[in-house]
Write a protein that holds these residues in place. Structure first.
Motif, PDB file in Angstrom:
ATOM      1  N   ARG A  38      60.133  72.016  -2.113  1.00  0.00           N
ATOM      2  CA  ARG A  38      59.606  72.326  -3.441  1.00  0.00           C
ATOM      3  C   ARG A  38      59.830  71.182  -4.417  1.00  0.00           C
ATOM      4  O   ARG A  38      60.859  70.514  -4.394  1.00  0.00           O
ATOM      5  CB  ARG A  38      60.237  73.599  -3.979  1.00  0.00           C
ATOM      6  CG  ARG A  38      59.927  74.806  -3.097  1.00  0.00           C
ATOM      7  CD  ARG A  38      60.493  76.085  -3.673  1.00  0.00           C
ATOM      8  NE  ARG A  38      60.257  77.204  -2.791  1.00  0.00           N
ATOM      9  CZ  ARG A  38      59.141  77.921  -2.750  1.00  0.00           C
ATOM     10  NH1 ARG A  38      58.149  77.627  -3.574  1.00  0.00           N
ATOM     11  NH2 ARG A  38      59.020  78.927  -1.913  1.00  0.00           N
ATOM     12  N   ALA A  39      58.853  71.014  -5.288  1.00  0.00           N
ATOM     13  CA  ALA A  39      58.946  70.033  -6.374  1.00  0.00           C
ATOM     14  C   ALA A  39      59.821  70.631  -7.475  1.00  0.00           C
ATOM     15  O   ALA A  39      60.216  71.804  -7.421  1.00  0.00           O
ATOM     16  CB  ALA A  39      57.550  69.711  -6.908  1.00  0.00           C
ATOM     17  N   ALA A  40      60.092  69.845  -8.495  1.00  0.00           N
ATOM     18  CA  ALA A  40      60.926  70.295  -9.609  1.00  0.00           C
ATOM     19  C   ALA A  40      60.344  71.533 -10.287  1.00  0.00           C
ATOM     20  O   ALA A  40      61.086  72.378 -10.808  1.00  0.00           O
ATOM     21  CB  ALA A  40      61.099  69.170 -10.624  1.00  0.00           C
ATOM     22  N   ASP A  41      59.017  71.669 -10.269  1.00  0.00           N
ATOM     23  CA  ASP A  41      58.387  72.822 -10.915  1.00  0.00           C
ATOM     24  C   ASP A  41      58.349  74.068 -10.016  1.00  0.00           C
ATOM     25  O   ASP A  41      57.829  75.106 -10.404  1.00  0.00           O
ATOM     26  CB  ASP A  41      56.974  72.482 -11.372  1.00  0.00           C
ATOM     27  CG  ASP A  41      56.032  72.133 -10.230  1.00  0.00           C
ATOM     28  OD1 ASP A  41      56.462  72.174  -9.056  1.00  0.00           O
ATOM     29  OD2 ASP A  41      54.859  71.816 -10.515  1.00  0.00           O
ATOM     30  N   GLY A  42      58.899  73.968  -8.785  1.00  0.00           N
ATOM     31  CA  GLY A  42      58.957  75.103  -7.884  1.00  0.00           C
ATOM     32  C   GLY A  42      57.791  75.204  -6.922  1.00  0.00           C
ATOM     33  O   GLY A  42      57.808  76.031  -6.012  1.00  0.00           O
ATOM     34  N   GLU A  43      56.772  74.390  -7.122  1.00  0.00           N
ATOM     35  CA  GLU A  43      55.616  74.408  -6.230  1.00  0.00           C
ATOM     36  C   GLU A  43      55.954  73.757  -4.893  1.00  0.00           C
ATOM     37  O   GLU A  43      56.687  72.767  -4.844  1.00  0.00           O
ATOM     38  CB  GLU A  43      54.433  73.667  -6.865  1.00  0.00           C
ATOM     39  CG  GLU A  43      53.837  74.366  -8.063  1.00  0.00           C
ATOM     40  CD  GLU A  43      53.183  75.689  -7.697  1.00  0.00           C
ATOM     41  OE1 GLU A  43      52.447  75.741  -6.689  1.00  0.00           O
ATOM     42  OE2 GLU A  43      53.443  76.673  -8.416  1.00  0.00           O
ATOM     43  N   VAL A  44      55.424  74.317  -3.816  1.00  0.00           N
ATOM     44  CA  VAL A  44      55.628  73.730  -2.491  1.00  0.00           C
ATOM     45  C   VAL A  44      54.820  72.442  -2.414  1.00  0.00           C
ATOM     46  O   VAL A  44      53.623  72.427  -2.691  1.00  0.00           O
ATOM     47  CB  VAL A  44      55.183  74.705  -1.384  1.00  0.00           C
ATOM     48  CG1 VAL A  44      55.303  74.038  -0.016  1.00  0.00           C
ATOM     49  CG2 VAL A  44      56.007  75.985  -1.421  1.00  0.00           C
ATOM     50  N   ASN A  45      55.505  71.352  -2.076  1.00  0.00           N
ATOM     51  CA  ASN A  45      54.810  70.068  -1.973  1.00  0.00           C
ATOM     52  C   ASN A  45      55.006  69.401  -0.608  1.00  0.00           C
ATOM     53  O   ASN A  45      54.626  68.267  -0.406  1.00  0.00           O
ATOM     54  CB  ASN A  45      55.235  69.118  -3.093  1.00  0.00           C
ATOM     55  CG  ASN A  45      56.697  68.731  -3.015  1.00  0.00           C
ATOM     56  OD1 ASN A  45      57.440  69.253  -2.197  1.00  0.00           O
ATOM     57  ND2 ASN A  45      57.113  67.819  -3.870  1.00  0.00           N
ATOM     58  N   GLY A  46      55.598  70.140   0.327  1.00  0.00           N
ATOM     59  CA  GLY A  46      55.782  69.608   1.664  1.00  0.00           C
ATOM     60  C   GLY A  46      56.452  70.636   2.553  1.00  0.00           C
ATOM     61  O   GLY A  46      56.818  71.725   2.103  1.00  0.00           O
ATOM     62  N   ILE A  47      56.599  70.296   3.819  1.00  0.00           N
ATOM     63  CA  ILE A  47      57.246  71.184   4.780  1.00  0.00           C
ATOM     64  C   ILE A  47      58.227  70.358   5.610  1.00  0.00           C
ATOM     65  O   ILE A  47      57.870  69.301   6.123  1.00  0.00           O
ATOM     66  CB  ILE A  47      56.224  71.853   5.716  1.00  0.00           C
ATOM     67  CG1 ILE A  47      55.276  72.730   4.911  1.00  0.00           C
ATOM     68  CG2 ILE A  47      56.923  72.671   6.798  1.00  0.00           C
ATOM     69  CD1 ILE A  47      54.134  73.301   5.717  1.00  0.00           C
ATOM     70  N   PHE A  48      59.437  70.862   5.709  1.00  0.00           N
ATOM     71  CA  PHE A  48      60.438  70.261   6.581  1.00  0.00           C
ATOM     72  C   PHE A  48      60.362  70.987   7.912  1.00  0.00           C
ATOM     73  O   PHE A  48      60.373  72.224   7.960  1.00  0.00           O
ATOM     74  CB  PHE A  48      61.839  70.420   5.971  1.00  0.00           C
ATOM     75  CG  PHE A  48      62.946  69.982   6.885  1.00  0.00           C
ATOM     76  CD1 PHE A  48      63.226  68.641   7.059  1.00  0.00           C
ATOM     77  CD2 PHE A  48      63.694  70.914   7.576  1.00  0.00           C
ATOM     78  CE1 PHE A  48      64.244  68.231   7.908  1.00  0.00           C
ATOM     79  CE2 PHE A  48      64.713  70.517   8.427  1.00  0.00           C
ATOM     80  CZ  PHE A  48      64.981  69.176   8.591  1.00  0.00           C
ATOM     81  N   ALA A  49      60.243  70.247   8.997  1.00  0.00           N
ATOM     82  CA  ALA A  49      60.164  70.843  10.328  1.00  0.00           C
ATOM     83  C   ALA A  49      61.335  70.343  11.173  1.00  0.00           C
ATOM     84  O   ALA A  49      61.651  69.155  11.164  1.00  0.00           O
ATOM     85  CB  ALA A  49      58.847  70.477  10.993  1.00  0.00           C
ATOM     86  N   LEU A  50      61.958  71.260  11.888  1.00  0.00           N
ATOM     87  CA  LEU A  50      63.055  70.934  12.786  1.00  0.00           C
ATOM     88  C   LEU A  50      62.819  71.670  14.095  1.00  0.00           C
ATOM     89  O   LEU A  50      62.530  72.869  14.080  1.00  0.00           O
ATOM     90  CB  LEU A  50      64.393  71.368  12.188  1.00  0.00           C
ATOM     91  CG  LEU A  50      65.619  71.226  13.078  1.00  0.00           C
ATOM     92  CD1 LEU A  50      65.934  69.750  13.303  1.00  0.00           C
ATOM     93  CD2 LEU A  50      66.801  71.939  12.480  1.00  0.00           C
ATOM     94  N   ALA A  51      62.923  70.968  15.207  1.00  0.00           N
ATOM     95  CA  ALA A  51      62.770  71.601  16.519  1.00  0.00           C
ATOM     96  C   ALA A  51      63.876  71.101  17.440  1.00  0.00           C
ATOM     97  O   ALA A  51      64.235  69.929  17.411  1.00  0.00           O
ATOM     98  CB  ALA A  51      61.406  71.275  17.115  1.00  0.00           C
ATOM     99  N   VAL A  52      64.411  72.013  18.242  1.00  0.00           N
ATOM    100  CA  VAL A  52      65.479  71.692  19.181  1.00  0.00           C
ATOM    101  C   VAL A  52      65.047  72.176  20.559  1.00  0.00           C
ATOM    102  O   VAL A  52      64.675  73.346  20.728  1.00  0.00           O
ATOM    103  CB  VAL A  52      66.802  72.375  18.772  1.00  0.00           C
ATOM    104  CG1 VAL A  52      67.902  72.084  19.785  1.00  0.00           C
ATOM    105  CG2 VAL A  52      67.219  71.945  17.382  1.00  0.00           C
ATOM    106  N   ASP A  53      65.097  71.288  21.543  1.00  0.00           N
ATOM    107  CA  ASP A  53      64.749  71.644  22.914  1.00  0.00           C
ATOM    108  C   ASP A  53      65.857  72.532  23.488  1.00  0.00           C
ATOM    109  O   ASP A  53      67.003  72.112  23.607  1.00  0.00           O
ATOM    110  CB  ASP A  53      64.587  70.370  23.745  1.00  0.00           C
ATOM    111  CG  ASP A  53      64.155  70.624  25.177  1.00  0.00           C
ATOM    112  OD1 ASP A  53      64.219  71.780  25.644  1.00  0.00           O
ATOM    113  OD2 ASP A  53      63.748  69.659  25.840  1.00  0.00           O
ATOM    114  N   VAL A  54      65.504  73.769  23.831  1.00  0.00           N
ATOM    115  CA  VAL A  54      66.475  74.714  24.385  1.00  0.00           C
ATOM    116  C   VAL A  54      66.088  75.136  25.804  1.00  0.00           C
ATOM    117  O   VAL A  54      66.501  76.186  26.287  1.00  0.00           O
ATOM    118  CB  VAL A  54      66.631  75.950  23.463  1.00  0.00           C
ATOM    119  CG1 VAL A  54      67.240  75.558  22.129  1.00  0.00           C
ATOM    120  CG2 VAL A  54      65.308  76.675  23.281  1.00  0.00           C
TER     121      VAL A  54
END
Length: 81
Positions: A38-54
């Motif tokens: 989220r940006a300072a104004d609370g709007e979503v401005n990106g996505i963090f993605a995390l993946a782990v091989d299980v």
């Protein structure tokens, strides 16, 4: 995730991937998370993605479940003393 602003998680999700160039694709299992940024104004401005091989963890769990099932079958069919 971008539209809703709500995180999304997957556990042991099947993914087809090609780990080595030229090798055939294979199916692996991954735990993953998409988290909105989220940006300072609370709007979503990106996505963090995390993946782990299980994949190895899931294979070990499958082997354990098979072993437990075989033991249960043996124990249930053993003569009672």
């Amino acid at each position: 995730v971008y539209r809703s602003g709500t995180p999304y998680t997957g556990l042991a999700a099947p993914v087809r991937t090609q780990r080595v160039p030229g090798a055939p694709p294979e199916e692996i299992r991954v735990d993953f998370m998409y988290q909105p940024l989220r940006a300072a104004d609370g709007e979503v401005n990106g996505i963090f993605a995390l993946a782990v091989d299980v994949t190895e963890r899931e294979r070990a769990l499958e082997h354990l479940q098979e072993s437990e099932a075989r033991f249960r079958l043996l124990a249930d069919n053993a003569p009672v003393m």
